[in-house]
Design an enzyme around this catalytic site. Sequence first.
Site, PDB file in Angstrom:
ATOM      1  N   SER A 146      79.384  58.635  65.591  1.00  0.00           N
ATOM      2  CA  SER A 146      80.576  58.529  64.739  1.00  0.00           C
ATOM      3  C   SER A 146      81.037  57.071  64.736  1.00  0.00           C
ATOM      4  O   SER A 146      81.443  56.542  65.773  1.00  0.00           O
ATOM      5  CB  SER A 146      81.684  59.433  65.298  1.00  0.00           C
TER       6      SER A 146
HETATM    7  N1  GSH Z   1      90.558  59.175  59.809  1.00  0.00           N
HETATM    8  C1  GSH Z   1      89.918  59.710  60.997  1.00  0.00           C
HETATM    9  C2  GSH Z   1      88.602  60.323  60.563  1.00  0.00           C
HETATM   10  C3  GSH Z   1      87.860  61.004  61.688  1.00  0.00           C
HETATM   11  C4  GSH Z   1      86.537  61.583  61.216  1.00  0.00           C
HETATM   12  O1  GSH Z   1      86.330  61.866  60.021  1.00  0.00           O
HETATM   13  N2  GSH Z   1      85.623  61.753  62.163  1.00  0.00           N
HETATM   14  C5  GSH Z   1      84.336  62.321  61.851  1.00  0.00           C
HETATM   15  C6  GSH Z   1      83.238  61.525  62.548  1.00  0.00           C
HETATM   16  S1  GSH Z   1      83.145  59.840  62.020  1.00  0.00           S
HETATM   17  C7  GSH Z   1      84.271  63.751  62.381  1.00  0.00           C
HETATM   18  O2  GSH Z   1      84.820  64.069  63.413  1.00  0.00           O
HETATM   19  N3  GSH Z   1      83.561  64.622  61.660  1.00  0.00           N
HETATM   20  C8  GSH Z   1      83.327  65.973  62.090  1.00  0.00           C
HETATM   21  C9  GSH Z   1      83.765  67.003  61.107  1.00  0.00           C
HETATM   22  O3  GSH Z   1      84.332  66.637  60.051  1.00  0.00           O
HETATM   23  O4  GSH Z   1      83.538  68.181  61.371  1.00  0.00           O
HETATM   24  C10 GSH Z   1      89.745  58.589  62.021  1.00  0.00           C
HETATM   25  O5  GSH Z   1      89.689  57.416  61.633  1.00  0.00           O
HETATM   26  O6  GSH Z   1      89.703  58.857  63.228  1.00  0.00           O
END
Ligand code: GSH
Length: 212
Positions: free
Chosen positions: A9
């Site tokens: 991530s």
């Molecule tokens: N705006 C949030 C976005 C967090 C985000 O989208 N994280 C992704 C990984 S980069 C995630 O956890 N995805 C898993 C999912 O959506 O199930 C941040 O900057 O922390």
Amino acid sequence: MEFYYFILSPLSRSVLFTAKILDIKLNLKVVSLLKGEQKSEEYAKINPHSKVPTLVDGDFVLSESRAIMIYLFNKHGKSKDDYLYPKDLKKRAKVDQFLYYSASSFVSALLGYFRIVFTGQRQPTEEEKSKFEGALADLDRIYFQNSNFLFGDKPTLADFDLAATLQQMELIKVDFSKYPRISKFLNAVKKSEFFKAGQQEFKQTAEALQKR
Ligand SMILES: N[C@@H](CCC(=O)N[C@@H](CS)C(=O)NCC(=O)O)C(=O)O
């Protein structure tokens, strides 16, 4: 402080870059997105959005990567670290400008396209491709004034955010050579101390995934 993250991530890695430069030892807790651990009931108790990253500092819980970077800076930054998030009102506002731009537009343009190509489920549409290339062309045109980093020759928190996002694109072999300023930025990033954080784990996890 516990840091819940997944190395593939980019929004987790930008926080790791920040912690490295500020010399903060985080108690790392892997939340595997490959196993869907972010969707568990247990994890939802600390992050009801079911996303990584999340920081837990005693009874204080914080999500949103950019808010976490700023919290760590505010809590642990020393005067030698001021360049990361300058005290000067206007310089700091420019760092914030990029972080908001990244959160609201840039990262979604890049990661949307990234997911389609990386998972190989289907070909991206012309519209998705042009949104992706447009975001990179805008970045190359609007930021960097002949400098290595977005706002000069020293990185700020905005550069940590950008470096992690662009590194993700290497997993789908994006050719950055047609973006001269971005290429210069990436060269500087690769030589930077902050970029050492999590790199071995990133490479190993990416390789293991690509072999699956
Ligand atoms: N705006 C949030 C976005 C967090 C985000 O989208 N994280 C992704 C990984 S980069 C995630 O956890 N995805 C898993 C999912 O959506 O199930 C941040 O900057 O922390």
